[in-house]
Write an enzyme that holds these catalytic residues in place. Structure first.
Site, PDB file in Angstrom:
ATOM      1  N   SER A 123     -19.621  17.518  -2.944  1.00  0.00           N
ATOM      2  CA  SER A 123     -19.453  18.927  -2.594  1.00  0.00           C
ATOM      3  C   SER A 123     -20.820  19.626  -2.606  1.00  0.00           C
ATOM      4  O   SER A 123     -21.757  19.173  -1.944  1.00  0.00           O
ATOM      5  CB  SER A 123     -18.479  19.548  -3.603  1.00  0.00           C
ATOM      6  OG  SER A 123     -18.091  20.822  -3.230  1.00  0.00           O
TER       7      SER A 123
ATOM      8  N   ARG B 147     -10.785  31.606  -9.734  1.00  0.00           N
ATOM      9  CA  ARG B 147     -10.485  30.201  -9.978  1.00  0.00           C
ATOM     10  C   ARG B 147      -9.177  29.789  -9.317  1.00  0.00           C
ATOM     11  O   ARG B 147      -9.053  28.675  -8.809  1.00  0.00           O
ATOM     12  CB  ARG B 147     -10.422  29.950 -11.483  1.00  0.00           C
ATOM     13  CG  ARG B 147     -10.141  28.513 -11.859  1.00  0.00           C
ATOM     14  CD  ARG B 147     -11.180  27.579 -11.289  1.00  0.00           C
ATOM     15  NE  ARG B 147     -11.032  26.225 -11.804  1.00  0.00           N
ATOM     16  CZ  ARG B 147     -11.749  25.207 -11.380  1.00  0.00           C
ATOM     17  NH1 ARG B 147     -12.660  25.382 -10.444  1.00  0.00           N
ATOM     18  NH2 ARG B 147     -11.579  24.012 -11.894  1.00  0.00           N
TER      19      ARG B 147
ATOM     20  N   ASP C 297      -9.203  16.484   2.730  1.00  0.00           N
ATOM     21  CA  ASP C 297     -10.097  17.530   2.230  1.00  0.00           C
ATOM     22  C   ASP C 297     -10.322  18.542   3.350  1.00  0.00           C
ATOM     23  O   ASP C 297     -11.002  18.258   4.330  1.00  0.00           O
ATOM     24  CB  ASP C 297     -11.426  16.887   1.801  1.00  0.00           C
ATOM     25  CG  ASP C 297     -12.397  17.895   1.205  1.00  0.00           C
ATOM     26  OD1 ASP C 297     -12.133  19.116   1.272  1.00  0.00           O
ATOM     27  OD2 ASP C 297     -13.435  17.450   0.684  1.00  0.00           O
TER      28      ASP C 297
ATOM     29  N   HIS D 118      -9.916  18.095  -1.550  1.00  0.00           N
ATOM     30  CA  HIS D 118     -11.318  18.082  -1.994  1.00  0.00           C
ATOM     31  C   HIS D 118     -11.454  17.462  -3.386  1.00  0.00           C
ATOM     32  O   HIS D 118     -12.450  16.795  -3.688  1.00  0.00           O
ATOM     33  CB  HIS D 118     -11.844  19.526  -2.003  1.00  0.00           C
ATOM     34  CG  HIS D 118     -13.313  19.630  -2.220  1.00  0.00           C
ATOM     35  ND1 HIS D 118     -14.232  18.927  -1.470  1.00  0.00           N
ATOM     36  CD2 HIS D 118     -14.043  20.358  -3.104  1.00  0.00           C
ATOM     37  CE1 HIS D 118     -15.458  19.225  -1.891  1.00  0.00           C
ATOM     38  NE2 HIS D 118     -15.364  20.085  -2.886  1.00  0.00           N
ATOM     39  N   ASP D 119     -10.451  17.656  -4.228  1.00  0.00           N
ATOM     40  CA  ASP D 119     -10.462  17.101  -5.586  1.00  0.00           C
ATOM     41  C   ASP D 119     -10.626  15.588  -5.616  1.00  0.00           C
ATOM     42  O   ASP D 119     -11.021  15.026  -6.636  1.00  0.00           O
ATOM     43  CB  ASP D 119      -9.147  17.457  -6.296  1.00  0.00           C
ATOM     44  CG  ASP D 119      -9.341  18.574  -7.303  1.00  0.00           C
ATOM     45  OD1 ASP D 119     -10.474  19.088  -7.399  1.00  0.00           O
ATOM     46  OD2 ASP D 119      -8.363  18.930  -7.986  1.00  0.00           O
TER      47      ASP D 119
END
Lengths: 204, 369
Positions: free
Chosen positions: B145, B215, B312, B345-346
């Site tokens: 990232s 968040r 992602d 994305h994780d």
């Protein structure tokens, strides 16, 4: 593209015959490069450089483990990542028969490479013709699958490929068959299990 | 480590002196050729691998490094072979100089006065740390990232000092949608009544509400629709029926997001969130080349491994392919793996055999060679 298909590259005499078509020091793009065996050979023995393109995860890892550059993309989505004439040689070894858009990829091969080399199972080989004459689809060393369970979504003969090349203004530079590790130049469309074509963009 | 030399920043401002927190794993070999720098993303730190132990030698709960799946003895980045360095970036809140610390020029907490830092500034600071550690050339720089952006930037800012760059789930710049998500997060923080123009610490408060919402938004974008559905679906809280309320926590996804937001707001600094998302927004190596990434990457000499994940959508495979294409245009050594993982994305932080296998193979066949 399918890991099991590397079996068809054995014996490696076939691989060597194909490698001989690639000039020393060429920049090579190998479409459907499998585990990267041919590219590794070209790099080590013929001073070539370049990249493989693969879709299969295990094959991609095998290429990386060999130290061969590999790009994981789906050939069906085109070769837009590669510039015009950006490679000396573009290879399609046992790839064509798996592609839905085989014609587009062939034209793209000629766009990206100064020379294209295509190898595929030759359905014109006499045992195949004989099997069909007898009423059954062939199951051979080069085409080892049952008709209902084959990753090959198309089959064609050397004459078929010539017609396709003509239709797309591709100029065939060399063609021959491969059978039992030997180059077949006499009546290859009947006497060889695998077809080899070397071509370039024709004058338009 | 303390640095007393002034660090000029891309903005024109500078830091007169600063500290960088870092950790190392493994042993630097005799010719100092096995160093691997790990760059962190938004909310991570220099603690990339291993665990912390207390004075009694007992492992501290939940002290695992953020990339422990990837880095450690026998892991894909094998600390038995490589000397791995994790460093906390400037402006962050895990020990390196940042907005929660005292500005030596004023004697007050930096707060809103902390200068805007960029990916290039971070890389310059990291390079000074390498100097201090006596490492001239890095065997590899690696990050996911925003960390991947730093790895890419290393190859452009210090092309002679990087042999390999491993860029995971990254992009050559952020898209408008991506900047938009960052902006929503920033607005959540800035409009928190406790934000006080960024000088909340001096006022003795913390803008936790804003941080929580920032968040929550971020977390949604790091997951995929499929994974969220699989994990939470439309399930309600245990033993609960629909309450016809508008403000109660009813669906499990609501509870999960609130929990993630609460947890984050306890340890993360609001100004740091603003700074780091801005660094993301600004990163754009092609900008000085009329947007031509191929020309921008002509400077790079390193060999590259890029990895992306099909689901992602925050740092999509298409963005990684742009980097691959630019490297191909420059005839650089590059391999690219596009992992068909469901986790969005994780995925770059998770243990996937194909992903781990490719990175392991790359380090063994290329970086070690």
């Amino acid at each position: 593209m399918n890991p099991t298909l590397d079996m068809t590259l054995a014996p490696s005499a076939d691989l060597l015959s194909i490698a001989h078509l690639v000039p020393h020091g060429s920049r090579v793009l190998d479409l459907g490069c499998g585990t990267g065996e041919l590219l590794a050979h070209l790099i080590a023995e013929r001073g070539c450089s370049g990249y493989g393109v693969e879709i299969n995860d295990a094959n991609v890892q095998a290429c990386v483990a060999r130290g061969v550059n590999v790009i994981q993309i789906n050939l069906e989505e085109g070769l837009s990542m590669f510039g015009d004439g950006s490679f000396d040689v573009v290879l399609q070894i046992d790839t064509l028969q798996h592609l839905r858009n085989a014609e587009v990829t062939l034209v793209e091969t000629a766009r990206v490479g100064r020379i294209g080399i295509v190898v595929f199972p030759n359905f014109g080989h006499w045992p195949n013709r004989l099997a069909v004459l007898r009423g059954r689809m062939p199951v051979t060393k080069v085409l080892p699958y049952q008709w209902y369970d084959t990753p090959n979504i198309r089959v064609g003969t050397m004459q078929d490929f010539e017609a396709l090349a003509l239709q797309n203004q591709l100029q065939i530079l060399d063609q021959f068959g491969l059978q039992d590790g030997k180059e077949i130049r006499f009546w290859p469309n009947a006497l060889a299990g695998r077809a080899v074509f070397k071509f370039q963009r024709g004058l338009t | 480590m303390h640095f007393a030399d002034r660090l000029p920043l891309q903005s024109g401002a500078s830091l007169s002196a600063y500290d960088l927190s870092y950790e190392t794993y493994g042993t630097l070999n005799f010719d100092k050729s096995n160093a691997v720098l790990i760059c962190h993303a938004l909310n991570a730190s220099h603690h990339v691998a291993g665990v912390y132990v207390d004075e009694a030698g007992k492992v501290i709960d939940k002290s695992e490094g953020w990339w422990g799946t990837m880095i450690g003895p026998g892991k894909p980045v094998d600390t038995d072979q490589f000397f791995v360095i994790g460093v906390n970036n400037l402006g962050s809140c895990f020990g390196s100089t940042g907005p929660m610390q005292i500005n030596p020029d004023t004697g007050e907490i930096y707060g809103a006065d902390f200068p805007v830092v960029t990916v290039q500034d971070w890389v310059n600071a990291q390079a000074r740390l390498m100097d201090a550690l006596g490492i001239q050339t890095l065997a590899a720089v690696m990050g996911g990232s925003l960390g991947g952006m730093q790895a890419l930037s290393w190859t452009l800012q210090y092309p002679e000092r990087v042999l390999h760059a491993i860029v995971v789930a990254s992009a050559p710049n952020l898209t408008a949608e991506n900047i938009a998500f960052n902006e929503v997060a920033r607005r959540a923080i800035v409009t928190d009544p406790d934000f006080n123009g960024g000088n909340y610490a001096r006022a003795g408060v913390l803008p936790k509400r804003g941080l929580r919402i920032a968040r929550m938004i971020g977390h949604i974008t790091y997951l995929s629709d499929d994974v969220m559905n699989e994990k939470f679906g439309r399930q309600l809280q245990p033993e609960q029926e629909i309450k016809y309320s508008t403000q109660d926590v009813e669906f499990q996804i609501e509870s999960y997001l609130r929990y993630q937001g609460d947890k984050f707001a306890e340890y993360f600094d609001a100004n740091t969130y603003l700074l780091i998302t801005r660094a993301l927004d600004y990163f754009d190596p092609a900008k000085s080349f009329d947007g031509d990434l191929s020309r921008a990457l002509a400077t790079a000499k390193a060999k590259f491994l890029l990895v992306s994940f099909t689901t992602d959508w925050r740092f999509s495979p298409a963005r990684s392919r742009e980097i691959v294409k630019a490297l191909l245009d420059n005839q650089r050594d590059v391999s690219y793996a596009e992992i068909d993982a469901p986790h969005g994305h994780d995925a770059f932080l998770l243990d996937d055999a194909r992903y781990m296998g490719v990175v392991r193979s790359y380090f063994q066949s290329k970086v070690l060679a």
